[in-house]
Structures are given as C-alpha cells and as structure tokens.
Design a protein around this motif. Structure first.
Motif, mmCIF file in Angstrom:
data_model
loop_
_atom_site.group_PDB
_atom_site.id
_atom_site.type_symbol
_atom_site.label_atom_id
_atom_site.label_comp_id
_atom_site.label_asym_id
_atom_site.label_seq_id
_atom_site.Cartn_x
_atom_site.Cartn_y
_atom_site.Cartn_z
ATOM 1 N N LYS A 1 1.663 31.254 115.329
ATOM 2 C CA LYS A 1 2.063 29.916 115.932
ATOM 3 C C LYS A 1 1.053 29.593 116.993
ATOM 4 O O LYS A 1 1.175 30.359 117.956
ATOM 5 C CB LYS A 1 3.474 29.916 116.284
ATOM 6 C CG LYS A 1 4.353 29.809 114.920
ATOM 7 C CD LYS A 1 4.061 28.668 114.166
ATOM 8 C CE LYS A 1 5.303 28.633 112.734
ATOM 9 N NZ LYS A 1 6.673 28.725 113.347
ATOM 10 N N PRO B 1 1.497 26.783 112.386
ATOM 11 C CA PRO B 1 0.789 27.797 111.939
ATOM 12 C C PRO B 1 -0.471 27.813 111.989
ATOM 13 O O PRO B 1 -0.948 26.708 111.767
ATOM 14 C CB PRO B 1 1.272 27.903 110.439
ATOM 15 C CG PRO B 1 2.700 27.351 110.635
ATOM 16 C CD PRO B 1 2.399 26.212 111.219
ATOM 17 N N THR C 1 0.491 30.662 105.730
ATOM 18 C CA THR C 1 0.589 29.573 106.749
ATOM 19 C C THR C 1 1.783 28.605 106.493
ATOM 20 O O THR C 1 1.827 27.366 107.243
ATOM 21 C CB THR C 1 -0.643 28.770 106.548
ATOM 22 O OG1 THR C 1 -1.035 28.038 105.299
ATOM 23 C CG2 THR C 1 -1.919 29.630 107.053
#
Length: 266
Positions: free
Chosen positions: A217, A230, A264
């Motif tokens: 993150k 992400p 992601t």
C-alpha cells in the motif's frame, strides 16, 4: 539509446522507490541464501489504443532486441497481453498487458479519455515514459469510479507507467527447492502472499509455478488529496522442462497469470 541493463535499472529504481518498497527487504532476505537473484520477468500495464497500447510500450524493448513470443487473452478482466523475450536468455522476459477499452463501459471510457486526451501522440516515443509514472491529473472520485468496474483500470489511472512487478527466478535461487518453500520463508518473515487461486499458481504439468506477495500500500497524490492504494508486488516463478524438448518452458499460463493480476486488488 540505452542498453537492456540501463533500462531495467531505471525500471527497478522506479519500482522499488514508488510502487513496491518492500521488494528491497525481500531481496535482502533472499540474498542471505543466494548470492545473485535472477529476474525471470517484469510486467507492465496500459490502456489499449493507438496512443498508449501495448505496442507503444513494446517498441522500446524490441529496439533492444526483444521479440514477441506469446499472446494471451483474459476475457473476464477484459485484458490482452503479449510477452517478449531477448535472444540472450540472461535478460528477463517482459509481459505487457492492456485493458481493452472497447469492451468497457462508456463511463470508464469517458474517464480514461479525459486522462489521456492532452497527451501528445509522440508521448511514448521517449523510452523514459516506461518508468516515469503518471503523466495526467486524476481525482480520487475518478479513481474510485474506475475501481468499481476494473481494478486494473484504476491501477493504471492512479500509477501510470512502471513495472507492477519484478519476478525472482526460483530455478536460480539457492536454498529453495520450489515456490512453496519461498512462500513459507516469506510468511515466516511476515509477508502476506496472494492467496487467489491458492498460494502457488500453476504446476509442473503446465510448465510453470508462480506466487506473489500482495501489493504494497503506497501513498498516491490525487488532484484533491492523498490515498494509500495497492502499488507493486514481488513475484516468484519456477519453470519446468517441456517434455518434448527437455528445455525449460518459457511462456506464461493464462489461468495462473489471471490470479497474479489480483495481487493488486484493493
């Protein structure tokens, strides 16, 4: 024009500074067991179309000797991809995918068009665009709207251009027999692995096993504030000999790659 090593060094710097800072820690941990980590491949994402389509990214690798070696379709995610290889097998493969905009909603297309509208047609002529991030302004609302339809679209819109992952070749990694051992080692060191489709995707039967960490993150500046979203992730791949030739399988497995994309996911 740069050489292959220079280009990958730029991509690595961008990847570890902006998209996946944890890759440095992973690299240090694995380097305790293996002197030199071999990079199996990197992956890049983009939007379809004449201005930014995958061919616009690929041309810079092709100028350095890379050749197209595989074609892949991801129907549910509305993605199309090629992978490229260099005649020198020590150079990493390159996997480039694009979001097929004609298959997406009018709303998504309108947002993407607003982002890329002011980019000059020649924007991709300079190789440096591959690792210079996002060339457009985007709001948090636009990002969140895209994410509701396509996590992939939201990722590209927020981050722009850069390697979303590098990949450690487990075949060249001393101290580990397989991908599962790498996963267990990283979990022991508090890394969270992508469990979509299982912690190990693929098998010896299909020629390739893969796994990946979940994306870091990372802070991203939007035109109306900052969000932690992400970024990039680190992948691990082991290739197996093809029955007929005895040489290692060099392609990618669509079913496994489909799950790797989800590293992601928000």
């Amino acid at each position: 024009m740069s050489n292959v090593e220079d280009l990958f060094e730029h991509l690595w710097q961008d990847y570890t500074e902006r998209l996946c800072p944890s890759a440095i820690k992973v690299q240090k941990l694995l380097s305790q067991k293996s002197d030199k980590l071999m990079n199996d491949h990197i992956a890049l994402r983009t939007f379809s179309g004449a201005k930014l389509g995958l061919n616009q990214l690929a041309k810079h690798f092709q100028a350095l000797g890379y050749e197209q070696a595989g074609e892949y379709h991801f129907e549910v995610k509305k993605l199309y991809a090629h992978h490229y290889q260099h005649p020198d097998p020590n150079y990493p493969k390159v996997f480039i995918s694009e979001l097929c905009l004609p298959k997406c909603s009018d709303e998504l297309n309108q947002i993407v068009e607003s982002l890329v509208h002011d980019l000059p047609q020649q924007y991709t002529d300079n190789q440096a665009f591959l690792y210079q991030g996002r060339p457009w302004r985007i709001t948090k609302e636009q990002y969140q709207t895209l994410a509701q339809e396509s996590e992939y679209a939201a990722w590209v819109a927020a981050h722009g251009f850069g390697a979303n992952h590098f990949t450690v070749s487990v075949n060249h990694l001393a101290g580990f027999m397989d991908v599962k051992q790498v996963n267990d080692f990283l979990v022991w060191h508090n890394f969270e692995m992508n469990q979509s489709g299982g912690d190990v995707k693929g098998s010896e039967e299909v020629g390739l096993q893969q796994s990946s960490t979940l994306a870091d993150k990372v802070p991203v500046e939007f035109s109306d504030g900052e969000l932690f979203i992400p970024g990039g992730f680190y992948e691990f791949a082991k290739r197996f000999a093809v029955e007929d030739s005895g040489e290692l399988y060099q392609g990618f497995v669509t079913a496994s790659a489909d799950k790797i994309f989800e590293s992601t996911n928000m």
